[in-house]
Write a protein that holds these residues in place. Structure first.
Motif, PDB file in Angstrom:
ATOM      1  N   VAL A 147       0.833  -1.213   0.000  1.00 16.95           N
ATOM      2  CA  VAL A 147       0.000   0.000   0.000  1.00 16.95           C
ATOM      3  C   VAL A 147       0.865   1.260   0.000  1.00 16.95           C
ATOM      4  O   VAL A 147       0.583   2.221  -0.713  1.00 16.95           O
ATOM      5  N   ASP A 151       0.644   3.963  -2.903  1.00 19.39           N
ATOM      6  CA  ASP A 151       0.397   5.387  -2.658  1.00 19.39           C
ATOM      7  C   ASP A 151       1.429   6.241  -3.392  1.00 19.39           C
ATOM      8  O   ASP A 151       1.105   7.262  -3.989  1.00 19.39           O
ATOM      9  N   ARG A 152       2.689   5.832  -3.318  1.00 19.16           N
ATOM     10  CA  ARG A 152       3.748   6.580  -4.007  1.00 19.16           C
ATOM     11  C   ARG A 152       3.527   6.561  -5.525  1.00 19.16           C
ATOM     12  O   ARG A 152       3.637   7.571  -6.200  1.00 19.16           O
ATOM     13  N   LEU A 153       3.227   5.376  -6.038  1.00 23.62           N
ATOM     14  CA  LEU A 153       3.088   5.229  -7.486  1.00 23.62           C
ATOM     15  C   LEU A 153       1.871   5.993  -8.016  1.00 23.62           C
ATOM     16  O   LEU A 153       1.916   6.548  -9.113  1.00 23.62           O
ATOM     17  N   SER A 155       0.626   8.818  -7.085  1.00 23.21           N
ATOM     18  CA  SER A 155       0.815  10.249  -7.281  1.00 23.21           C
ATOM     19  C   SER A 155       1.551  10.522  -8.589  1.00 23.21           C
ATOM     20  O   SER A 155       1.272  11.488  -9.288  1.00 23.21           O
ATOM     21  N   THR A 156       2.479   9.639  -8.928  1.00 19.97           N
ATOM     22  CA  THR A 156       3.183   9.781 -10.209  1.00 19.97           C
ATOM     23  C   THR A 156       2.247   9.510 -11.379  1.00 19.97           C
ATOM     24  O   THR A 156       2.221  10.255 -12.369  1.00 19.97           O
ATOM     25  N   SER A 159       0.025  12.513 -12.004  1.00 20.06           N
ATOM     26  CA  SER A 159       0.679  13.672 -12.620  1.00 20.06           C
ATOM     27  C   SER A 159       1.111  13.407 -14.045  1.00 20.06           C
ATOM     28  O   SER A 159       1.249  14.322 -14.836  1.00 20.06           O
ATOM     29  N   HIS A 160       1.400  12.146 -14.333  1.00 14.63           N
ATOM     30  CA  HIS A 160       1.999  11.842 -15.623  1.00 14.63           C
ATOM     31  C   HIS A 160       1.075  11.050 -16.542  1.00 14.63           C
ATOM     32  O   HIS A 160       1.502  10.537 -17.558  1.00 14.63           O
ATOM     33  N   GLN A 161      -0.220  10.971 -16.141  1.00 17.10           N
ATOM     34  CA  GLN A 161      -1.241  10.382 -17.020  1.00 17.10           C
ATOM     35  C   GLN A 161      -0.887   9.000 -17.537  1.00 17.10           C
ATOM     36  O   GLN A 161      -0.809   8.767 -18.738  1.00 17.10           O
ATOM     37  N   ARG A 162      -0.687   8.124 -16.574  1.00 14.73           N
ATOM     38  CA  ARG A 162      -0.255   6.799 -16.946  1.00 14.73           C
ATOM     39  C   ARG A 162      -1.179   5.721 -16.402  1.00 14.73           C
ATOM     40  O   ARG A 162      -1.874   5.940 -15.419  1.00 14.73           O
ATOM     41  N   THR A 184      -6.236   1.032  -1.557  1.00 18.85           N
ATOM     42  CA  THR A 184      -5.752   2.181  -2.324  1.00 18.85           C
ATOM     43  C   THR A 184      -6.762   2.607  -3.382  1.00 18.85           C
ATOM     44  O   THR A 184      -6.474   3.494  -4.187  1.00 18.85           O
ATOM     45  N   LYS A 213     -10.851  10.927 -15.604  1.00 22.68           N
ATOM     46  CA  LYS A 213      -9.628  10.640 -14.867  1.00 22.68           C
ATOM     47  C   LYS A 213      -8.447  10.622 -15.826  1.00 22.68           C
ATOM     48  O   LYS A 213      -8.604  10.330 -17.002  1.00 22.68           O
ATOM     49  N   ARG A 214      -7.273  10.864 -15.284  1.00 23.78           N
ATOM     50  CA  ARG A 214      -6.089  10.933 -16.119  1.00 23.78           C
ATOM     51  C   ARG A 214      -5.134   9.765 -15.903  1.00 23.78           C
ATOM     52  O   ARG A 214      -4.063   9.724 -16.512  1.00 23.78           O
ATOM     53  N   ARG A 266       2.863   1.222 -17.523  1.00 32.36           N
ATOM     54  CA  ARG A 266       4.124   0.833 -16.906  1.00 32.36           C
ATOM     55  C   ARG A 266       3.937  -0.296 -15.907  1.00 32.36           C
ATOM     56  O   ARG A 266       3.111  -0.166 -15.002  1.00 32.36           O
TER      57      ARG A 266
ATOM     58  N   ILE B  61      -9.108   8.114   0.029  1.00 35.32           N
ATOM     59  CA  ILE B  61      -9.100   6.854   0.789  1.00 35.32           C
ATOM     60  C   ILE B  61      -7.961   6.781   1.807  1.00 35.32           C
ATOM     61  O   ILE B  61      -8.121   6.250   2.891  1.00 35.32           O
ATOM     62  N   ARG B 284      -7.914   0.921   6.350  1.00 30.84           N
ATOM     63  CA  ARG B 284      -8.563   1.345   5.109  1.00 30.84           C
ATOM     64  C   ARG B 284      -9.500   0.262   4.585  1.00 30.84           C
ATOM     65  O   ARG B 284     -10.585   0.541   4.090  1.00 30.84           O
TER      66      ARG B 284
ATOM     67  N   ASP C  11       8.473  12.372 -12.680  1.00 33.25           N
ATOM     68  CA  ASP C  11       7.980  12.792 -11.380  1.00 33.25           C
ATOM     69  C   ASP C  11       9.150  12.974 -10.422  1.00 33.25           C
ATOM     70  O   ASP C  11      10.226  12.407 -10.612  1.00 33.25           O
ATOM     71  N   GLY C  64       2.808  14.000  -3.142  1.00 37.20           N
ATOM     72  CA  GLY C  64       3.620  13.635  -4.296  1.00 37.20           C
ATOM     73  C   GLY C  64       2.993  14.137  -5.582  1.00 37.20           C
ATOM     74  O   GLY C  64       1.893  14.673  -5.580  1.00 37.20           O
ATOM     75  N   GLY C  65       3.705  13.927  -6.693  1.00 38.18           N
ATOM     76  CA  GLY C  65       3.201  14.343  -7.986  1.00 38.18           C
ATOM     77  C   GLY C  65       3.222  15.844  -8.161  1.00 38.18           C
ATOM     78  O   GLY C  65       3.941  16.560  -7.448  1.00 38.18           O
ATOM     79  N   THR C  66       2.474  16.316  -9.119  1.00 34.78           N
ATOM     80  CA  THR C  66       2.376  17.751  -9.372  1.00 34.78           C
ATOM     81  C   THR C  66       0.949  18.098  -9.782  1.00 34.78           C
ATOM     82  O   THR C  66       0.392  17.448 -10.671  1.00 34.78           O
ATOM     83  N   GLY C  69       0.376  18.653 -13.498  1.00 29.66           N
ATOM     84  CA  GLY C  69       0.636  17.616 -14.490  1.00 29.66           C
ATOM     85  C   GLY C  69       1.989  17.832 -15.147  1.00 29.66           C
ATOM     86  O   GLY C  69       2.617  18.888 -14.984  1.00 29.66           O
ATOM     87  N   SER C  70       2.425  16.825 -15.848  1.00 28.40           N
ATOM     88  CA  SER C  70       3.706  16.908 -16.533  1.00 28.40           C
ATOM     89  C   SER C  70       3.602  16.069 -17.794  1.00 28.40           C
ATOM     90  O   SER C  70       2.687  15.263 -17.946  1.00 28.40           O
ATOM     91  N   GLY C 276       8.222   8.893  -6.653  1.00 21.36           N
ATOM     92  CA  GLY C 276       6.904   9.456  -6.404  1.00 21.36           C
ATOM     93  C   GLY C 276       6.592   9.504  -4.933  1.00 21.36           C
ATOM     94  O   GLY C 276       7.361   9.049  -4.113  1.00 21.36           O
ATOM     95  N   GLY C 277       5.471  10.107  -4.615  1.00 23.53           N
ATOM     96  CA  GLY C 277       4.968  10.087  -3.249  1.00 23.53           C
ATOM     97  C   GLY C 277       5.466  11.220  -2.393  1.00 23.53           C
ATOM     98  O   GLY C 277       6.204  12.106  -2.857  1.00 23.53           O
TER      99      GLY C 277
END
Lengths: 341, 341, 341, 341
Positions: A147, A151-153, A155-156, A159-162, A184, A213-214, A266, B61, B284, C11, C64-66, C69-70, C276-277
């Motif tokens: 988890v 959470d870290r992934l 946020s990336t 931001s990076h639309q993946r 999550t 959503k992005r 990814r 969440i 959670r 990121d 985390g993130g921006t 966006g990026s 990230g995060g």
């Protein structure tokens, strides 16, 4: 009494907490002597051991790994060597053995128990796939580590639309994937219990993008497989112990989804970080309770049984029942989660 | 349907996960409309609310706190204003209300339910003191935060040869103290359920030093008290809501122990960090399951009930039963832990 | 003034802290207006933007993130579209632009600055490979995440007598590998700056086992390569942006070492969790300082420069200098660490 | 050579990493013998010591505390016992001593150095108040722990509309408060260097509420004091070592603010969790570098000096310079932060 303890199989956060609890309960309450057997069953085959007193288990409750070491032993070795193991146990003067291990270990334990070794098992698996207990220590830590990574992934990804496909542990069962996905808010979870339909997965993810959503997150248990014929898929075969090899579902699924979605996908493989290191508080408490009750069971002559959590209580149940089948994720839990394909 | 949701009482990690799950289940599965009531019962008294759609609960969440806000309302206010609350609920067109809260909130919920408000409760408490459910979300996080702090403190105590008395939350019950103490191998735990004997505590700690250890850790629940007459002790009295005030047991106990042991004793009060912030994966998942099942209960007409965990399943049980008495730590759990005085 | 801000490239924890600091400083101290450009340079090509006020950056410092966006933009696109970008900036009424990005972004920034766009850069890279600044935000978080994973993995390796090869980020420089290796006492670190000798690596690990250790940890930067001819090695080629692809050094090295050592060797690839995060406190402070000083630089007319940390102070230096060469790990730092091959 | 090492003063994450680095460098590179002196200066007074080899420092790099123990020694004891200390060092056959400690320790070290003891110091302080070095290990960890707690507390404050006053370490300097406040976007920070104006603080917080926020966070360094006459304030006096006692600024300030703001204000005292436990990656790397360079300095005959970080390099500087004055937060850093009163 003289009690032998061993830890066997893959790593699992909470092993040291069990060892500590066994030593505390046995020496302080019963005045027993505890013998640590080295590297799992190997210690009972080679007789390699050391005495465990309070000092030896000082400060280990929160440490990952196992101070006794562990190793994988081919099942045949134990099966063909039952007589030898009984002799070693007798030579060491052991009145009882407490093996801490997963399904393979408990099967071996049951075999040895049937052959006359006085033994109380403690179940251990990060995969949560042992029947008869609500949960085992190690699982909570594995989910928590997954988890934190998710959470870290996320946020990336946001931001990076993946689209990210995160592979978590679970060769035969999807418990970690289910819980990590639920915790999550993952968009989709694929598990070994239910071959997935990549068409449907694509629709789910597309619907999400359509809603504005992005990014999207898919959680895949290691052992998840597509329904035959729905996408190209290479399995990993089997290793020398007969265990299924890692097939790389996340990598294969990411390639497939990238083609279908036309978006950057990814794969991320969390791997062994999920099965090592400091246990969560939850796992330390459960492991400690298991250890204590195993010693009480030894003194109660409850040989051939193992500790289990039922609701808020620790119970004992026959090893035979624990190993008769793997505890897979039931249909009711999939449906409840809604994110499982 | 049109479902109102509110979060009431002190903070508790997992509140946002419940809100998210209620919105997801209600809107996506049943096509309901969900209304968030502002600042707990106050929102149902003042009618302050906002519509909650999927977008509103996006990404929450894993966040601490509650997007709906919370506040404490004096019990009399609700008791005397039942008629008014029913009117507000009717004005807002609510077919059901899902209050998420602790013992006080569930008591109020039961009162309103008896008066005719269609309502399904969700229990919430970091203290784990609600009857009828194995555990509530928030508790696991509180224990985990306490354990991380205890791990940090123990390394200092060890290097600097100190006794530390760590005060954790728990005014009426010792669950957090018990679990945090077990998970860190604390030398002694004192809880509200059992007035402690400072003589005996001193003996325990001294025995430890006699065995060659250089430090000791005592975990004290906020509401722990010495046996009358065994040491000087000031209570904190009561606040305007009739709740017991903080008595500072760690501070008082550290002074007493320093005198008795002739060693440096330091009190540490963990405080509100235990009840806020990111929930653990465990909490959670539990909060998400509670939220979903509350919506199903609304659609099943199970008013006057609340969600509960029993073993691995979510069940419903009458609010009346949940609030009839506080769930205290039973004798069997003390004895199992061995570190409780 | 009207200041545009954009975040570009991969990121990096701390991006939101920069955005927040820019908005706070610009609006509260100077009374400026801040415009957030969407998805990096793309926002300046397409003109997609939104106004950023205090409310928009509320609570984002630790996320985390921006929020902007990026995206990755092919360098040619900017090079050939300089005129167009200047027009968009003029249309949006921008008095200055603050691009936050890595080496590629800063190169583009320098190009645009030369072409007349008033611009102050903020360097961003988890890889710590930008010249002229002691360090950049994101690096500390990446190392911390890697270290937490390494701590977990080491306990397993120890209990299970394994060699683990952990791959951390760093295609061109070994900073993360060096710091993560030093912080965990890794047995060996391989970095892109110095092709490694697998013979020597094998000797190092063997020496360790000879000294009685039961496990070993090797940290490999993604871009590390063996000395030509010393072991079979497949490179990953290049992607559509001309960046080197992932070659899988850990996997290849684990296979080679397993053969040479006759011990179980496991590769673990930490991957994107490192970038990230939630940022560490260190990175939040540095990002906040960079953001603030970038706004001051805009008001001081220091266009064509970027923020940098030198000792304890934030300085400005010409973009040209920052991009002239990658900051690789110098020989003195290898030798200091002693674990670098 | 035969090198003695000791750790003195309060706990500080990174001490074990220094010890490990000293042992590694000394034994593996120079073939030295390393002697660990027990409990700080006491080990050099009583001669209590043990040999430290590679095995003794195995696995300690990430552990909190110090394997050598620490203690506070009254300054007079050392001052009056210089002769005795020199004799003990001679008896132990020490060619050099490496004391790791804070301001008090370094002052004692300077005294002993002047008296002829060959000695290289390593600065240690979570407070970051030692002159001549950009930063010391321990500080980053302390700030990180404070930030994690502040993140947790902020979510509660937000949901429950509160003002929280969080007290962090720092009796004489406000470094931790400044960094923790900056990293969490605190509304106000009060530090020892600048007596605060409670009127102004009230205005700041009120302005925030006027802007529609529902909560506020104030970070207070332990040693912060109001401007005389602006609010009632009790100081804590001095302890037996002449150190200022804890005055409880957060508690006193919360009472004052509650009266002035008419809102619920809660004090939270983070306490000793900030100075113990696992060091961050940053602190492990810095501590490791300090340890290594201290040994090199011993071999270079740089006695009477201490290690320091300047930019990205480790330098040596005379102890006399490090102890001549405390490194307080300079005006430029307050102004940069903007949140400092």
């Amino acid at each position: 009494m003289r009690i032998g303890i061993l830890t066997s199989g893959g790593d699992c956060p909470g092993l040291n907490a069990v060892i500590r609890a066994v030593v505390h309960r046995a020496t302080m309450h019963y005045g027993d002597e505890v013998i640590g057997l080295r590297d799992g069953w190997r210690g009972l085959i080679d007789g390699e051991h050391r005495k465990l007193d309070l000092h030896a288990v000082n400060g280990i409750i929160g440490r990952g790994g196992t101070i006794l070491g562990s190793s994988r032993v081919r099942p045949e070795l134990l099966r063909d060597g039952v007589r030898h193991v009984l002799d070693v146990a007798a030579d060491l003067g052991l009145d009882a053995v407490v093996p801490v291990g997963g399904e393979g270990t408990l099967k071996a334990a049951w075999l040895l128990s049937e052959a006359g070794l006085p033994l109380v098992g403690v179940p251990k698996t990060i995969d949560n796939d042992i029947s008869g207990t609500d949960v085992t220590f190690g699982f909570d830590t594995a989910v928590q580590v997954a988890v934190e990574a998710l959470d870290r992934l996320a946020s990336t990804a946001d931001s990076h639309q993946r689209v990210i496909v995160v592979e978590v542990m679970g060769r035969h069962t999807g418990w970690i994937a289910l819980h990590a996905g639920m915790a999550t808010g993952a968009d989709a979870v694929v598990v070994p219990e239910r071959p997935f339909d990549v068409e449907r997965l694509t629709r789910w993810v597309n619907r999400r993008f359509a809603a504005g959503k992005r990014f999207a997150v898919v959680v895949a248990a290691e052992g998840a497989k597509p329904r035959p014929g729905t996408m190209p898929f290479e399995t990993g075969g089997r290793d020398e112990y007969g265990h299924e090899r890692f097939a790389g579902v996340a990598r294969q699924l990411a390639v497939e989804l990238e083609g279908r979605l036309g978006k950057e996908c990814r794969p991320v493989i969390l791997g062994h970080v999920q099965r090592g290191g400091t246990p969560t508080a939850h796992d330390r408490v459960l492991a400690t309770r298991f250890g204590r009750h195993a010693v009480d069971a030894v003194h109660g002559g409850r040989f051939g049984e193992m500790t289990a959590l039922r609701g808020t209580r620790i119970r004992l149940l026959p090893l035979a029942r624990a190993v008769e089948r793997l505890k897979t994720v039931p249909r009711s839990r999939y449906e409840e989660a809604e994110c499982v394909l």
